[in-house]
Design an enzyme around this catalytic site. Structure first.
Site, PDB file in Angstrom:
ATOM      1  N   ARG A  43       4.928  11.073  -2.581  1.00 24.19           N
ATOM      2  CA  ARG A  43       4.750  10.506  -1.231  1.00 24.19           C
ATOM      3  C   ARG A  43       6.038  10.745  -0.475  1.00 24.19           C
ATOM      4  NH1 ARG A  43       5.015   4.498   1.108  1.00 24.19           N
ATOM      5  NH2 ARG A  43       4.416   4.891   3.222  1.00 24.19           N
ATOM      6  N   ARG A 100      13.525   4.622  12.165  1.00 26.89           N
ATOM      7  CA  ARG A 100      12.416   5.373  11.941  1.00 26.89           C
ATOM      8  C   ARG A 100      11.546   5.193  13.319  1.00 26.89           C
ATOM      9  NH1 ARG A 100       9.531   4.808   6.350  1.00 26.89           N
ATOM     10  NH2 ARG A 100       8.338   6.599   6.883  1.00 26.89           N
ATOM     11  N   ASN A 138       7.983  -5.494  -1.052  1.00 28.33           N
ATOM     12  CA  ASN A 138       8.087  -4.511  -0.272  1.00 28.33           C
ATOM     13  C   ASN A 138       6.429  -4.489   0.403  1.00 28.33           C
ATOM     14  OD1 ASN A 138       7.888  -2.332   1.145  1.00 28.33           O
ATOM     15  ND2 ASN A 138       8.793  -1.011  -0.395  1.00 28.33           N
ATOM     16  N   GLU A 142      12.750  -9.634   1.019  1.00 27.21           N
ATOM     17  CA  GLU A 142      11.976  -8.390   1.675  1.00 27.21           C
ATOM     18  C   GLU A 142      12.961  -7.037   1.210  1.00 27.21           C
ATOM     19  OE1 GLU A 142      11.322  -8.757   6.022  1.00 27.21           O
ATOM     20  OE2 GLU A 142      10.325  -6.634   6.245  1.00 27.21           O
ATOM     21  N   TYR A 151      11.281   8.816   0.396  1.00 29.84           N
ATOM     22  CA  TYR A 151      11.009   7.741  -0.595  1.00 29.84           C
ATOM     23  C   TYR A 151      11.761   8.057  -1.844  1.00 29.84           C
ATOM     24  CZ  TYR A 151       8.080   5.551   3.121  1.00 29.84           C
ATOM     25  OH  TYR A 151       7.437   5.066   4.248  1.00 29.84           O
ATOM     26  N   ALA A 169       3.257  -0.640   4.649  1.00 29.86           N
ATOM     27  CA  ALA A 169       2.890  -0.853   6.228  1.00 29.86           C
ATOM     28  C   ALA A 169       2.420  -2.100   6.531  1.00 29.86           C
ATOM     29  CB  ALA A 169       1.870   0.016   6.245  1.00 29.86           C
ATOM     30  N   PRO A 214       0.723  -1.212   0.186  1.00 32.70           N
ATOM     31  CA  PRO A 214      -0.076   0.054  -0.075  1.00 32.70           C
ATOM     32  C   PRO A 214       0.724   1.474   0.047  1.00 32.70           C
ATOM     33  CG  PRO A 214      -0.145  -1.197   2.147  1.00 32.70           C
ATOM     34  CD  PRO A 214       0.619  -2.222   1.245  1.00 32.70           C
ATOM     35  N   ASN A 215       0.386   2.106  -0.657  1.00 36.49           N
ATOM     36  CA  ASN A 215       0.787   3.686  -0.919  1.00 36.49           C
ATOM     37  C   ASN A 215       2.063   3.808  -1.592  1.00 36.49           C
ATOM     38  OD1 ASN A 215      -1.389   4.822   1.113  1.00 36.49           O
ATOM     39  ND2 ASN A 215      -0.176   3.772   2.461  1.00 36.49           N
ATOM     40  N   HIS A 223      12.936  -2.699   1.637  1.00 36.67           N
ATOM     41  CA  HIS A 223      11.964  -1.615   2.042  1.00 36.67           C
ATOM     42  C   HIS A 223      13.088  -0.440   1.771  1.00 36.67           C
ATOM     43  CE1 HIS A 223       9.368  -3.515   4.622  1.00 36.67           C
ATOM     44  NE2 HIS A 223      10.562  -4.440   5.013  1.00 36.67           N
TER      45      HIS A 223
HETATM   46  C1  DQA Z   1       8.346   0.899   3.733  1.00 37.99           C
HETATM   47  C2  DQA Z   1       8.456   1.059   5.219  1.00 37.99           C
HETATM   48  C3  DQA Z   1       7.234   0.977   5.714  1.00 37.99           C
HETATM   49  O1  DQA Z   1       7.289   1.154   7.192  1.00 37.99           O
HETATM   50  C4  DQA Z   1       6.071   2.032   5.207  1.00 37.99           C
HETATM   51  O2  DQA Z   1       4.902   1.745   5.820  1.00 37.99           O
HETATM   52  C5  DQA Z   1       6.000   1.858   3.770  1.00 37.99           C
HETATM   53  C6  DQA Z   1       7.179   1.616   3.231  1.00 37.99           C
HETATM   54  C7  DQA Z   1       9.635   1.347   2.800  1.00 37.99           C
HETATM   55  O3  DQA Z   1       9.774   0.596   1.459  1.00 37.99           O
HETATM   56  O4  DQA Z   1      10.451   1.901   3.351  1.00 37.99           O
HETATM   57  O5  DQA Z   1       5.059   2.208   3.130  1.00 37.99           O
HETATM   58  O6  DQA Z   1       8.103  -0.478   3.328  1.00 37.99           O
END
Ligand code: DQA
Length: 149
Positions: free
Chosen positions: A21, A111, A78, A102, A26, A81, A13-14, A104
């Site tokens: 964003r 963070r 990835n 995985e 990011y 959240a 998501p997002n 990120h």
């Molecule tokens: C994320 C880190 C997560 O905590 C966050 O909710 C994201 C992106 C990252 O790619 O740094 O949406 O996975």
């Protein structure tokens, strides 16, 4: 002809909002640009890359289930959240028993505290966190080395 390694990239998501964003976290690149770039790099690594981004947990779970029938050799995920909340996606990955990395973009360990726990890391082949979008590329490189066919 050498068989290609089928890699499925999953973004949670997002991540469709990459580029707009929180760019200080990011970056400025968009998701379509990232995918275009990764597909180009995949070709050089003998990888056939497919991709999904979804904001819905059940969509991601169903795509993971389908990965088995789609002969996916490796997953890069990835979970965004969902990293910190989704036992359901974790269970789906375990159920299909396809190895996964995985990724990120940000460093989840420097963070907010709640980002320091991942439901995925202990069942993953490895975790890349905090290397920006490059992290996806390193995941592809690792897969190409590990899956020499
Ligand atoms: C994320 C880190 C997560 O905590 C966050 O909710 C994201 C992106 C990252 O790619 O740094 O949406 O996975």
């Amino acid at each position: 002809m050498k068989k290609k390694i089928n890699v499925f990239l999953i973004n949670g998501p997002n991540l469709n909002l990459l580029g707009s964003r929180e760019p200080h976290i990011y970056g400025n690149n968009t998701l379509p640009d990232l995918i275009k770039n990764l597909i180009k790099k995949s070709e050089k690594l003998n990888i056939s890359l497919s991709h999904i981004q979804s904001n819905a947990e059940h969509v991601l779970i169903e795509k993971i289930h389908a990965a088995k029938e789609n002969n996916i050799d490796y997953i890069i995920i990835n979970p965004a959240a969902f990293t910190h909340s989704s036992i359901a996606i974790r269970d789906a990955l375990i159920a299909v028993s396809i190895p996964f990395i995985e990724v990120h973009i940000s460093n989840i360990y420097n963070r907010e505290n709640f980002r320091s726990h991942s439901w995925f890391s202990d069942v993953s082949e490895g975790v890349i966190t905090g290397l920006g979008l490059e992290g996806y590329y390193w995941a592809l490189k690792t897969i190409s080395k590990r899956c020499k066919i």
